[in-house]
Enzyme design. Sequence first.
Site, PDB file in Angstrom:
ATOM      1  N   LYS A 118       0.839  -1.217   0.000  1.00 32.92           N
ATOM      2  CA  LYS A 118       0.000   0.000   0.000  1.00 32.92           C
ATOM      3  C   LYS A 118       0.865   1.254   0.000  1.00 32.92           C
ATOM      4  O   LYS A 118       0.673   2.157  -0.802  1.00 32.92           O
ATOM      5  CB  LYS A 118      -0.902   0.029   1.240  1.00 32.92           C
ATOM      6  CG  LYS A 118      -2.130  -0.823   1.103  1.00 32.92           C
ATOM      7  CD  LYS A 118      -3.274  -0.257   1.962  1.00 32.92           C
ATOM      8  CE  LYS A 118      -4.336  -1.320   2.161  1.00 32.92           C
ATOM      9  NZ  LYS A 118      -4.128  -2.116   3.401  1.00 32.92           N
ATOM     10  N   LYS A 201       5.842   7.429  13.265  1.00 36.00           N
ATOM     11  CA  LYS A 201       7.129   6.777  13.055  1.00 36.00           C
ATOM     12  C   LYS A 201       8.178   7.754  12.526  1.00 36.00           C
ATOM     13  O   LYS A 201       7.866   8.607  11.701  1.00 36.00           O
ATOM     14  CB  LYS A 201       6.922   5.669  12.021  1.00 36.00           C
ATOM     15  CG  LYS A 201       7.963   4.609  12.034  1.00 36.00           C
ATOM     16  CD  LYS A 201       7.651   3.535  11.030  1.00 36.00           C
ATOM     17  CE  LYS A 201       8.894   2.715  10.769  1.00 36.00           C
ATOM     18  NZ  LYS A 201       8.714   1.752   9.718  1.00 36.00           N
ATOM     19  N   LYS A 204      12.465   8.525   7.005  1.00 36.22           N
ATOM     20  CA  LYS A 204      13.165   9.415   6.087  1.00 36.22           C
ATOM     21  C   LYS A 204      12.187  10.134   5.153  1.00 36.22           C
ATOM     22  O   LYS A 204      12.283  11.336   4.934  1.00 36.22           O
ATOM     23  CB  LYS A 204      14.150   8.570   5.273  1.00 36.22           C
ATOM     24  CG  LYS A 204      15.099   9.378   4.433  1.00 36.22           C
ATOM     25  CD  LYS A 204      15.920   8.429   3.570  1.00 36.22           C
ATOM     26  CE  LYS A 204      16.470   9.161   2.370  1.00 36.22           C
ATOM     27  NZ  LYS A 204      17.810   9.652   2.569  1.00 36.22           N
TER      28      LYS A 204
END
Length: 361
Positions: A118, A201, A204
């Site tokens: 996803k 979370k 990057k």
Amino acid sequence: MGKIILTGDRPTGKLHLGHYIGSLRRRVQLQEAGDYDHMFVFMADVQAFTDNADNPEKIRQNIIEVALDYLAAGLDPEKCTLFIQSRIPELAELTTYLMNLVSVSRVQRNPTVKTEIKMRNFEANIPVGFFCYPVSQAADIALFKSTTVPVGDDQEPMIELTRELVRRFNQTYGEVLVEPEIMLPENASARRLPGTDGKEKMSKSLGNCIYLSDSVDEVWKKVKSMYTDPLHVNVSDPGHLEGNAVFTYLDAFSTEEDFSRYWPEYHNLEELKEHYTHGGLGDMKCKKFLNEVINRILEPMRQRRHSLEQDIPEIYNILRKGSEAAREVGACTMDEVRKAMRINYFEDEELIRQQSERFRA
Ligand code: TRP
């Protein structure tokens, strides 16, 4: 049978505080405790290619970044074998055989892979290599007869699949491979560090990371603008801890010693939290303290990194030697695998003798 620890990371970016608290710190502790027969830490570049096939340069650049992060954090090539996945062709060989022992629908049931599909918008177009990476990961673990795999809980489905594949292999061909155990991070705050923006979370792609290689200035800039409590407008207002990234980080990183060193007005985090939730304590003071705590952790890494950076050829040398040593171990397992699978044609004198007899006129 001895204890063999193996773990690794995809080299797709520099490592950040989330990696440190979630795995790197633990690895260094395991390395120092020394109660294992072998410890392998590797850069999963083959796996990185499964969702970065069009960006080899990214992987190439990050191999050295991750290697520097590993060494700066304290992994010691004298005590653990650091290697690069693609340098071990036996991994590809074992993957090929393991692929026959699992069904497509079983691989499809993997929740981590589902989320990744996803996230990467792969729904309509999953690369076959990406789809199969859990099998390749099982080969990573099995080739080294790893008993213990220290990883985050998102890797649990991979370890479960590895165990199934090992059992299946051993039932089908004979006892060669070893069923591994997962080793999860000890405490909740180590399991998932939120980003500096308070999002779930540190990642990057969200641009919310504090990297292990960040300078003092970069760290302060990020800490200064960290997400806290939007309701805490005036210093006198009561502050909330829930979802407050500064306090989540303090939970993860601060120690009582940090208080006595940097903020002796408080004995511990409980006292600080009490004052904060009661009202009368500004965010900036808490951020200054957090900044001290983070730098207490990062400063020794910065110094080690700086000296490591002065001899980059030596870093590649360490990785080359580690890869050669890992390959030797992998080659031994593959000899056993081929023998068990009865494809060791040239080493099997009995086979050659039998066949000679069968075809003799
Ligand atoms: N999947 C892990 C990650 O995304 C990397 C990895 C590949 C790994 N092979 C492994 C971890 C084997 C532990 C054991 O970071």
